[in-house]
Design an enzyme around this catalytic site. Structure first.
Site, PDB file in Angstrom:
ATOM      1  N   CYS A 116       0.811  -1.225   0.000  1.00  0.00           N
ATOM      2  CA  CYS A 116       0.000   0.000   0.000  1.00  0.00           C
ATOM      3  C   CYS A 116       0.843   1.274   0.000  1.00  0.00           C
ATOM      4  CB  CYS A 116      -0.948   0.010   1.190  1.00  0.00           C
ATOM      5  SG  CYS A 116      -2.089  -1.365   1.185  1.00  0.00           S
ATOM      6  N   HIS A 249      -3.535   7.066   3.310  1.00  0.00           N
ATOM      7  CA  HIS A 249      -3.885   5.794   2.675  1.00  0.00           C
ATOM      8  C   HIS A 249      -5.309   5.435   3.091  1.00  0.00           C
ATOM      9  CE1 HIS A 249      -3.849   1.802   1.259  1.00  0.00           C
ATOM     10  NE2 HIS A 249      -3.691   1.213   2.431  1.00  0.00           N
ATOM     11  N   ASN A 279     -10.054  -0.421   0.119  1.00  0.00           N
ATOM     12  CA  ASN A 279      -8.605  -0.273   0.090  1.00  0.00           C
ATOM     13  C   ASN A 279      -8.061  -0.737  -1.264  1.00  0.00           C
ATOM     14  OD1 ASN A 279      -5.859  -0.478   0.405  1.00  0.00           O
ATOM     15  ND2 ASN A 279      -5.930  -1.690   2.286  1.00  0.00           N
TER      16      ASN A 279
HETATM   17  N1  ACO Z   1     -18.299  -9.328   9.111  1.00  0.00           N
HETATM   18  C1  ACO Z   1     -18.687  -9.719  10.342  1.00  0.00           C
HETATM   19  N2  ACO Z   1     -17.829 -10.119  11.292  1.00  0.00           N
HETATM   20  C2  ACO Z   1     -16.515 -10.121  10.968  1.00  0.00           C
HETATM   21  C3  ACO Z   1     -16.052  -9.715   9.696  1.00  0.00           C
HETATM   22  C4  ACO Z   1     -17.007  -9.318   8.749  1.00  0.00           C
HETATM   23  N3  ACO Z   1     -16.663  -8.925   7.515  1.00  0.00           N
HETATM   24  N4  ACO Z   1     -14.715  -9.817   9.675  1.00  0.00           N
HETATM   25  C5  ACO Z   1     -14.343 -10.256  10.881  1.00  0.00           C
HETATM   26  N5  ACO Z   1     -15.413 -10.442  11.660  1.00  0.00           N
HETATM   27  C6  ACO Z   1     -15.456 -10.929  13.027  1.00  0.00           C
HETATM   28  C7  ACO Z   1     -14.231 -11.766  13.349  1.00  0.00           C
HETATM   29  O1  ACO Z   1     -14.452 -13.108  12.998  1.00  0.00           O
HETATM   30  C8  ACO Z   1     -14.133 -11.581  14.833  1.00  0.00           C
HETATM   31  O2  ACO Z   1     -15.069 -12.436  15.458  1.00  0.00           O
HETATM   32  P1  ACO Z   1     -14.718 -13.215  16.811  1.00  0.00           P
HETATM   33  O3  ACO Z   1     -14.426 -12.149  17.811  1.00  0.00           O
HETATM   34  O4  ACO Z   1     -15.948 -14.002  17.069  1.00  0.00           O
HETATM   35  O5  ACO Z   1     -13.519 -14.038  16.466  1.00  0.00           O
HETATM   36  C9  ACO Z   1     -14.597 -10.166  15.029  1.00  0.00           C
HETATM   37  O6  ACO Z   1     -15.371  -9.814  13.889  1.00  0.00           O
HETATM   38  C10 ACO Z   1     -13.438  -9.188  15.123  1.00  0.00           C
HETATM   39  O7  ACO Z   1     -14.007  -8.007  15.472  1.00  0.00           O
HETATM   40  P2  ACO Z   1     -13.133  -6.805  15.994  1.00  0.00           P
HETATM   41  O8  ACO Z   1     -12.069  -7.287  16.907  1.00  0.00           O
HETATM   42  O9  ACO Z   1     -14.056  -5.791  16.560  1.00  0.00           O
HETATM   43  O10 ACO Z   1     -12.502  -6.296  14.646  1.00  0.00           O
HETATM   44  P3  ACO Z   1     -11.655  -4.997  14.480  1.00  0.00           P
HETATM   45  O11 ACO Z   1     -12.282  -3.860  15.186  1.00  0.00           O
HETATM   46  O12 ACO Z   1     -10.231  -5.298  14.770  1.00  0.00           O
HETATM   47  O13 ACO Z   1     -11.828  -4.717  12.945  1.00  0.00           O
HETATM   48  C11 ACO Z   1     -10.581  -4.812  10.907  1.00  0.00           C
HETATM   49  C12 ACO Z   1     -11.287  -5.609  12.004  1.00  0.00           C
HETATM   50  C13 ACO Z   1     -11.612  -3.956  10.177  1.00  0.00           C
HETATM   51  C14 ACO Z   1      -9.936  -5.777   9.903  1.00  0.00           C
HETATM   52  C15 ACO Z   1      -9.519  -3.885  11.544  1.00  0.00           C
HETATM   53  O14 ACO Z   1      -8.703  -4.633  12.401  1.00  0.00           O
HETATM   54  C16 ACO Z   1      -8.675  -3.200  10.514  1.00  0.00           C
HETATM   55  O15 ACO Z   1      -9.149  -2.377   9.745  1.00  0.00           O
HETATM   56  N6  ACO Z   1      -7.356  -3.443  10.501  1.00  0.00           N
HETATM   57  C17 ACO Z   1      -6.476  -2.817   9.551  1.00  0.00           C
HETATM   58  C18 ACO Z   1      -6.656  -3.457   8.221  1.00  0.00           C
HETATM   59  C19 ACO Z   1      -5.913  -2.729   7.143  1.00  0.00           C
HETATM   60  O16 ACO Z   1      -5.833  -1.526   7.132  1.00  0.00           O
HETATM   61  N7  ACO Z   1      -5.403  -3.501   6.218  1.00  0.00           N
HETATM   62  C20 ACO Z   1      -4.771  -2.997   5.072  1.00  0.00           C
HETATM   63  C21 ACO Z   1      -3.373  -2.649   5.326  1.00  0.00           C
HETATM   64  S1  ACO Z   1      -2.595  -2.010   3.958  1.00  0.00           S
HETATM   65  C22 ACO Z   1      -1.978  -3.204   2.889  1.00  0.00           C
HETATM   66  O17 ACO Z   1      -0.804  -3.291   2.709  1.00  0.00           O
HETATM   67  C23 ACO Z   1      -2.963  -4.175   2.191  1.00  0.00           C
END
Ligand code: ACO
Length: 322
Positions: A116, A249, A279
């Site tokens: 990214c 980003h 993203n």
């Molecule tokens: N729909 C419903 N539930 C989901 C989904 C979904 N799409 N995805 C995950 N969950 C569930 C998980 O299974 C988990 O359930 P569990 O607790 O029963 O195991 C739970 O939701 C996790 O929830 P949170 O802990 O509240 O999730 P969080 O607030 O951490 O959000 C997210 C997750 C959106 C992925 C966040 O961590 C994030 O944005 N991280 C950064 C991601 C990012 O920016 N990535 C790109 C980087 S750049 C690159 O180089 C590609």
């Protein structure tokens, strides 16, 4: 002694594939909800390229628009760099396919891989080559077809990504301004929290998909982008209050809001379009810059900062005077 030169962004362009995939569409594919995706990420929809559209096709369209915006003919381009995590193939480089599509007879074309942060890595590379070499005109592109490496059965990742491309035409000029500073870093201690493990020489595979530890990535993204924002401003001799626009980003609205709070920038000076595109990795900052320019949010003389973070880990920033 040769006169000091400055690298200006003369034009920008973006290309977003036509097909829209909304949160409601995703509900039919995995166990998720519009509410979960919106509150956790700010994303409402993303675009997905057609089966026969590769990253270079998106890149070439964005490049045409940037050339048009700059009033520059394609065959005047001497240096062409594509930042992508989803190249058309291992080789030739995606940049060579773009060169071919644009009908550029001879140039120096190659890809940059920094996930990214790729567009910022490509921007600094182009700037340095232009300052030290003989190149006067360059195309720098961020292009991704992330849908090609998305596991559409994994709700943890498939809701986050989108396809698209953005391009900038750079020119070496005597007029002060342009890219005032850049700042790039990588920390290879976190190669395991965000990667595509299959498909390379380590683990050849027919199926390659994004793997991510979302929470770790979230924390580090906020921390590293704030540091990059500060370092690039310092190098340019500027303060956050000098910025007309901060373009982070576009991975997650909560990450963007956390950064905006820490760098003391009013919310209306922080650009957001993650809701529309998700993203798009290396394409996000340049697509956002193009949109901001077309919306009249970047005026002559304005100071704009781009910041990014990605797998590697890699992160960086660029301070640009328009
Ligand atoms: N729909 C419903 N539930 C989901 C989904 C979904 N799409 N995805 C995950 N969950 C569930 C998980 O299974 C988990 O359930 P569990 O607790 O029963 O195991 C739970 O939701 C996790 O929830 P949170 O802990 O509240 O999730 P969080 O607030 O951490 O959000 C997210 C997750 C959106 C992925 C966040 O961590 C994030 O944005 N991280 C950064 C991601 C990012 O920016 N990535 C790109 C980087 S750049 C690159 O180089 C590609």
């Amino acid at each position: 002694m040769p006169a000091k030169s400055f690298i200006h962004i003369m034009g920008t362009g973006a290309y977003i594939p036509a097909k829209v995939l909304t949160n409601h569409d995703l509900v039919k594919m995995v166990d998720t909800s519009d509410e979960w995706i919106t509150t956790r990420t700010g994303i409402k929809e993303r675009h997905v390229a057609a089966r026969d559209e590769a990253s270079s096709d998106l890149a070439a369209q964005a490049a045409r628009r940037a050339l048009d915006n700059a009033g520059v003919r394609a065959d005047a381009i001497e240096l062409l760099i594509v930042a992508t995590a989803t190249p058309d193939m291992f080789f030739p480089s995606t940049a060579c396919f773009v060169q071919k599509a644009l009908g550029i007879k001879e140039a120096v074309s190659f890809d940059v891989s920094a996930a990214c942060s790729g567009f910022l890595y490509a921007l600094e590379t182009a700037k340095a080559l232009m300052e030290s070499g003989s190149y006067k005109l360059a195309l720098v592109i961020g292009a991704e077809k992330l849908s090609s490496i998305t596991n559409w059965e994994d709700r943890n990742t498939c809701v986050l990504f989108g396809d698209g491309a953005g391009a900038a035409v750079l020119q070496k000029r005597q007029t002060p301004g342009g890219i005032l500073s850049t700042y790039l870093r990588s920390d290879a201690n976190h190669t395991d929290i965000l990667n595509v493990p299959g498909g390379g020489s380590r683990a050849p595979a027919t199926k390659a998909a994004i793997h991510m530890d979302g929470k770790e990535v979230f924390k580090l993204a906020v921390h590293k982008m704030i540091s990059a924002a500060e370092q690039a401003l310092k190098r340019a001799g500027k303060k956050d209050s000098d910025l007309a626009l901060l373009i982070p980003h576009q991975a997650n609205l909560r990450i963007i809001e956390a950064i905006a709070q820490r760098v003391h920038i009013p919310r209306d000076r922080v650009f957001v379009n993650v809701d529309k595109y998700g993203n798009m990795s290396a394409a996000t900052t340049i697509v956002a810059l193009d949109e901001a320019r077309r919306q009249g949010r970047v005026r002559k003389g304005d100071l704009v900062e781009l910041i990014a973070f990605g797998a590697g880990l890699t992160w960086g920033a660029a301070v640009i005077q328009f």
